[in-house]
Scaffold this motif. Structure first.
Motif, PDB file in Angstrom:
ATOM      1  N   TRP A 484       0.840  -1.200   0.000  1.00 29.62           N
ATOM      2  CA  TRP A 484       0.000   0.000   0.000  1.00 29.62           C
ATOM      3  C   TRP A 484       0.876   1.251   0.000  1.00 29.62           C
ATOM      4  N   ARG A 485       0.390   2.287  -0.746  1.00 33.37           N
ATOM      5  CA  ARG A 485       1.027   3.605  -0.744  1.00 33.37           C
ATOM      6  C   ARG A 485      -0.072   4.657  -0.666  1.00 33.37           C
ATOM      7  N   ASP A 486       0.294   5.818  -0.104  1.00 30.62           N
ATOM      8  CA  ASP A 486      -0.671   6.917  -0.078  1.00 30.62           C
ATOM      9  C   ASP A 486      -0.538   7.747  -1.345  1.00 30.62           C
ATOM     10  N   SER A 487      -1.330   8.819  -1.447  1.00 34.84           N
ATOM     11  CA  SER A 487      -1.314   9.636  -2.657  1.00 34.84           C
ATOM     12  C   SER A 487       0.032  10.330  -2.876  1.00 34.84           C
ATOM     13  N   GLY A 489       2.898   8.768  -2.405  1.00 36.20           N
ATOM     14  CA  GLY A 489       3.868   7.755  -2.761  1.00 36.20           C
ATOM     15  C   GLY A 489       4.558   7.119  -1.585  1.00 36.20           C
ATOM     16  N   ARG A 490       4.175   7.440  -0.367  1.00 37.61           N
ATOM     17  CA  ARG A 490       4.801   6.835   0.810  1.00 37.61           C
ATOM     18  C   ARG A 490       4.252   5.421   1.006  1.00 37.61           C
ATOM     19  N   THR A 491       5.175   4.515   1.342  1.00 36.99           N
ATOM     20  CA  THR A 491       4.783   3.125   1.577  1.00 36.99           C
ATOM     21  C   THR A 491       4.122   3.009   2.939  1.00 36.99           C
ATOM     22  N   LEU A 492       2.957   2.312   2.956  1.00 37.50           N
ATOM     23  CA  LEU A 492       2.205   2.104   4.192  1.00 37.50           C
ATOM     24  C   LEU A 492       2.153   0.601   4.453  1.00 37.50           C
ATOM     25  N   GLY A 493       2.643   0.150   5.583  1.00 39.97           N
ATOM     26  CA  GLY A 493       2.605  -1.258   5.933  1.00 39.97           C
ATOM     27  C   GLY A 493       3.680  -2.051   5.234  1.00 39.97           C
ATOM     28  N   ASP A 494       3.626  -3.385   5.388  1.00 38.64           N
ATOM     29  CA  ASP A 494       4.613  -4.299   4.825  1.00 38.64           C
ATOM     30  C   ASP A 494       4.052  -4.977   3.579  1.00 38.64           C
ATOM     31  N   PRO A 495       4.940  -5.295   2.598  1.00 37.39           N
ATOM     32  CA  PRO A 495       4.477  -6.046   1.421  1.00 37.39           C
ATOM     33  C   PRO A 495       3.978  -7.431   1.833  1.00 37.39           C
ATOM     34  N   GLU A 514      -7.094   9.421  -0.905  1.00 38.09           N
ATOM     35  CA  GLU A 514      -6.926   8.360  -1.896  1.00 38.09           C
ATOM     36  C   GLU A 514      -5.721   7.499  -1.525  1.00 38.09           C
ATOM     37  N   PHE A 515      -5.871   6.170  -1.708  1.00 38.60           N
ATOM     38  CA  PHE A 515      -4.807   5.204  -1.398  1.00 38.60           C
ATOM     39  C   PHE A 515      -4.615   4.320  -2.622  1.00 38.60           C
ATOM     40  N   VAL A 516      -3.335   3.889  -2.835  1.00 31.60           N
ATOM     41  CA  VAL A 516      -2.949   3.115  -4.014  1.00 31.60           C
ATOM     42  C   VAL A 516      -2.351   1.794  -3.551  1.00 31.60           C
ATOM     43  N   CYS A 517      -2.819   0.685  -4.187  1.00 34.02           N
ATOM     44  CA  CYS A 517      -2.253  -0.648  -3.952  1.00 34.02           C
ATOM     45  C   CYS A 517      -1.421  -1.008  -5.176  1.00 34.02           C
ATOM     46  N   GLU A 518      -0.127  -1.300  -4.962  1.00 38.81           N
ATOM     47  CA  GLU A 518       0.808  -1.603  -6.044  1.00 38.81           C
ATOM     48  C   GLU A 518       1.123  -3.097  -6.031  1.00 38.81           C
TER      49      GLU A 518
END
Length: 864
Positions: A484-487, A489-495, A514-518
């Motif tokens: 997970w990353r926020d708008s 581009g910071r990584t949130l949590g562990d892969p 808004e949140f982005v899942c990569e």
């Protein structure tokens, strides 16, 4: 024999004498046989035929016939196409005897059967043909037919001799063996016998195996005779034997008879499953189910005993070793015993146990080197000896035979495969070999990229304390890595592989973020992503809803958009800001996945009118939407006027009539009442409904249940659904009309009629009884003295006086009756001056008076 007529007694063989005489040319009359019913018919036939033929023209035929006992046979007296004889006589000579016996004689339809023919069967004669039904053996012999055949106006004598042979069907045979059970090598014979049947008889034998199968004829055993010789008997002779006997009538088969040949046991044969032979014995893998089977042909079946290293371990033909262990390796002996012959045989094998590693090899694929390569790993630890493992790719399987086991390792094998050089869907296999596994073992994996893209969803925990963001992309080998990353581009949590969950606290700042899942995979050059925006619920509803009073109003509220999948709690509030909950009688809630409908039942004016609110709340925020409910009344109905209100005689009911005034719709009427004449200090009684739901076309009503001692007031209202019109004027019931006047008037008229009738009867009685009641008669019918008349002043008075005298005289005549009136006409009335010899006596005056007396005339008029 003619039906219904008793058979005539047989008087003798007169026809035997008659026929030769006719054949010799002698012209004789047919003799009459006493008691023979056909004599007259015979005479008539002979007389119609004319002269007989010469003796040299008589025909004689002889043939043979065959019949079967119990069946029917027909014996013809002449050729099949020849005309039937006019007279026929049948006789029978038993086989071996010389004296013939009469059977039947007939002429046309007249037939007679000789008594005692029941020993031949049921005898019937039709058109010269003798039919024997239910044929018996005693009918075997010579039947002679003698007949007179009409031919060109003459009678021809014909003779036919039939030699009848009666065949007897074969009865059911039965088989008798010399012994039901015999040892192998002994001599055995089976005999087939029948109770009856016309010879020659033929015999055939059939043999069937003990466990079924087709029946076959024993070869080379003399199976065409009544006795079957089995010398010497062997084990193939065991089974069922069937004998079939035939003659020219039929064939019958016996019931099967079982012959048991005792033998064995032979040398046992041991079979091992699964079959894995090696030098000196067999081998099996540990934890494998091993089945040891022993077969030693024997009759009766052998008794089997299994020995392991000399110790008994099992009794039975098959020994199943479930999940064999290394300790169960060794020698296994099968001992077979025939309890009937008391003989034994045995066989021994050597079983070696190998055990591979537990389970099966496991293959896995993991991403390595920052999602650029794939690490293929194969593991299978344990076993004796260790399993040999090696990886092969799609193009390496064909080179396996040339390279052998190059690149293999024991228990574990790892291979690094570049993601850029690997096509999607490439398969890799790990091959394992072990002495206990003749076919070896294998595991495999296919490197593939899942289709589509990652899916994002949001959910709130209980109480909306936290929001969970979930990203999921199932499938793939290796699994897809998600983060997970926020708008920004910071990584949130562990892969995490396949599924990544991010938990956020609901502090009020998540709305609109808004949140982005990569997603990353070694077989994919660029990463895939999905975006999720957390939003407050958005509602959609009509701003105003109108309904007529008494109807149902439906307020619809729908949630627009997904709200990032957080869900929302939708609720309705009434105009008093009270939450509408299920179970209320006034409201009904219907809820779907994204909508909630509120139904207001039986809408009232103006209580249910107002603003209702639909609210939706999720973990991010709350949305509210007002909906105005307008309850309209129905148009006012027309006014009502009471036209009639009156008590009945008992004062417990009233009769009410009314009429409407003006235009307007109405659905019914309501009648109300209340008590009147209350004390001044008491409040008036409330109006209560005396009659409701009155049809709109009604204009009157009868109301009961009233207290006669209470005075009521009534009023009528017109109703249009829920809207009531202006009440009518208030009225109290009027008293019922006086209904005694007709009765009183009737009683008075009846009394007057009775009094008048009584008066007439009394006057008539007094007039008829003048002598008995002189005073009453004189009082009623007394006449005035001559010359005593009332002074007359005018001419009208004189006419009235004259008329009065005439009426008085007429009344007297009527009162006397017909006889009296006639006497009055015959005799002159007293005081009449014209009557001869009579003088009118003057009335005396009262004493002391000097005035002249006054004549008074009293006129009585009787009214019938």
């Amino acid at each position: 024999m003619e039906r219904g007529r008793a058979p005539p007694p047989w008087r003798g063989l007169w026809i035997l004498v008659l026929l030769p005489a006719l054949a010799g040319g002698e012209h004789r009359a047919v003799p009459a046989v006493p008691g023979w019913g056909a004599s007259r018919g015979l005479r008539d036939a002979l007389s119609r035929a004319g002269q007989p033929l010469a003796a040299g023209e008589a025909a004689y035929e002889e043939w043979r016939a065959t019949g079967v006992r119990g069946r029917a046979v027909e014996l013809s007296c002449g050729p099949p196409l020849a005309a039937p004889p006019a007279v026929v006589f049948w006789s029978f000579t038993p086989q071996g005897e010389g004296l013939p016996r009469a059977v039947a004689v007939g002429s046309g339809r007249e037939v007679a059967v000789a008594p005692g023919t029941g020993t031949l069967g049921r005898v019937t004669l039709r058109n010269g043909t003798l039919e024997l039904r239910e044929l018996r053996v005693a009918a075997q012999g010579r039947f002679l037919c003698q007949g007179l055949f009409p031919e060109r106006g003459r009678l021809r004598v014909g003779y036919a001799a039939v030699l009848l042979r009666v065949l007897v069907p074969v009865s059911k045979p039965f088989v008798r063996p010399t012994a039901a059970a015999a040892a192998e090598g002994a001599a055995v014979a089976l005999t087939c016998t029948v109770r009856e049947g016309t010879e020659p008889l033929s015999f055939s034998w059939q043999h069937q195996e003990p466990r079924g199968g087709p029946s076959v004829t024993p070869a080379g055993l003399g199976g065409s005779r009544a006795e079957l010789q089995l010398t010497p008997a062997n084990r193939s002779h065991t089974g069922w034997y069937i004998c079939t006997v035939r003659n020219e009538v039929n064939n019958r088969t016996s019931d099967p008879v079982y012959l048991d040949i005792v033998y064995g046991p032979d040398e046992p044969a041991i079979r091992v499953e699964p079959f894995s032979p090696e030098q000196g014995g067999f081998s099996a893998g540990e934890r494998e189910d091993v089945v040891l089977s022993c077969l030693a042909p024997s009759n009766p079946p052998s008794r089997y005993v299994w020995l392991h290293n000399g110790s008994q371990v099992h009794i039975g033909q098959t020994y199943v070793i479930t999940a064999i262990a290394r300790a169960q390796a060794g020698t296994y002996t099968c001992l077979a015993e025939n309890s009937h012959l008391q003989t034994r045989t045995q066989a021994t094998i050597v079983l070696t146990v190998y055990y591979p590693p537990a389970g099966s090899p496991s293959c896995s694929a993991l991403a390595s080197d920052d999602q650029r390569d794939v690490a293929l790993r194969c593991r299978w630890p344990g076993g004796f000896p260790l399993a040999r493992l090696r990886w092969v790719g799609p193009q390496e399987e064909e080179e396996e035979d040339e390279e052998g086991l190059t690149g293999s390792s024991f228990s574990m094998a790892t291979r690094i495969q570049s993601g850029a050089d690997t096509r999607n869907g490439s398969s890799f296999s790990c091959l394992a070999s072990h002495p206990a596994l003749p076919l070896g073992a294998a595991c495999g994996t296919t490197l593939w990229l899942p289709s589509g893209s990652p899916a994002c969803a949001a959910a709130a925990t209980k109480g909306d304390e936290y929001v969970m963001l979930r990203c999921r992309w199932d499938g793939g080998a290796p699994l897809v890595t998600l983060r997970w990353r926020d708008s920004a581009g910071r990584t949130l949590g562990d892969p995490a592989p396949s599924s990544a969950v991010l938990v956020l606290s609901t502090d009020g700042s998540l709305g609109g973020r808004e949140f982005v899942c990569e997603a990353a995979h070694p077989l994919r050059a660029a990463a895939a992503e999905c975006r999720l925006r957390l939003e407050v619920p958005e509602l959609q509803a009509e701003s105003e809803v109108a309904v007529l009073e008494g109807g149902e109003a439906q307020l619809a509220c729908r949630q627009r958009g997904s709200g990032a999948g957080l869900g929302a709690t939708v609720a309705w509030y009434d105009p008093k800001e009270r939450e509408v909950t299920p179970g209320l009688a006034k409201y009904q809630l219907e809820q779907g996945e994204a909508w909630v409908n509120l139904t207001v039942r039986d809408a009232e004016w103006p209580g249910d009118s107002g603003i209702y609110r639909c609210t939706a709340t999720n973990a991010v925020g709350t949305a509210s939407l007002p909906v105005r409910l307008r309850v309209d009344r129905y148009p006012a109905p027309p006014n009502v006027t009471i036209s009639k209100l009156r008590y009945t005689r008992a004062r417990t009911e009233v009769r009410l009539e009314w009429r409407t005034q003006g235009a307007g719709n109405l659905t019914g009427f309501v009648v109300q009442r209340r008590q009147t004449k209350k004390p001044l200090r008491e409040t008036p009684s409330p109006w209560e409904t005396a009659a409701g739901d009155i049809e709109p076309h009604s204009r009157d009503r009868r109301l009961g249940g009233l207290d006669p001692a209470v005075l009521y007031a009534f009023r009528v209202l017109a109703v249009n659904h829920r809207t009531a019109g202006h009440p009518s004027e208030v009225q109290t019931p009027a008293e019922p009309p006086f209904e005694a006047y007709p009765a009183v008037t009737g009683a008075a008229v009846a009394g007057m009629l009775v009094a008048t009738a009584a008066s007439l009867l009394a006057v008539r009685c007094i007039a008829r009884r003048r002598e008995t009641l002189p005073r009453l008669h004189d009082l009623l019918f007394r006449t005035a003295a001559p010359g005593a008349q009332e002074p007359v002043g005018t001419a009208e008075d004189a006419e009235a006086a004259a008329g009065g005298e005439e009426e008085a005289e007429q009344a007297q005549r009527d009162s006397r009756g017909p006889g009296t009136a006639a006497g009055a006409e015959a005799a002159p009335a007293q005081g009449d001056p014209s009557a001869p010899g009579t003088a009118a006596e003057p009335l005396s005056a009262a004493p002391g008076t000097t005035e002249d007396p006054v004549n008074v005339t009293i006129t009585v008029t009787a009214t019938p």
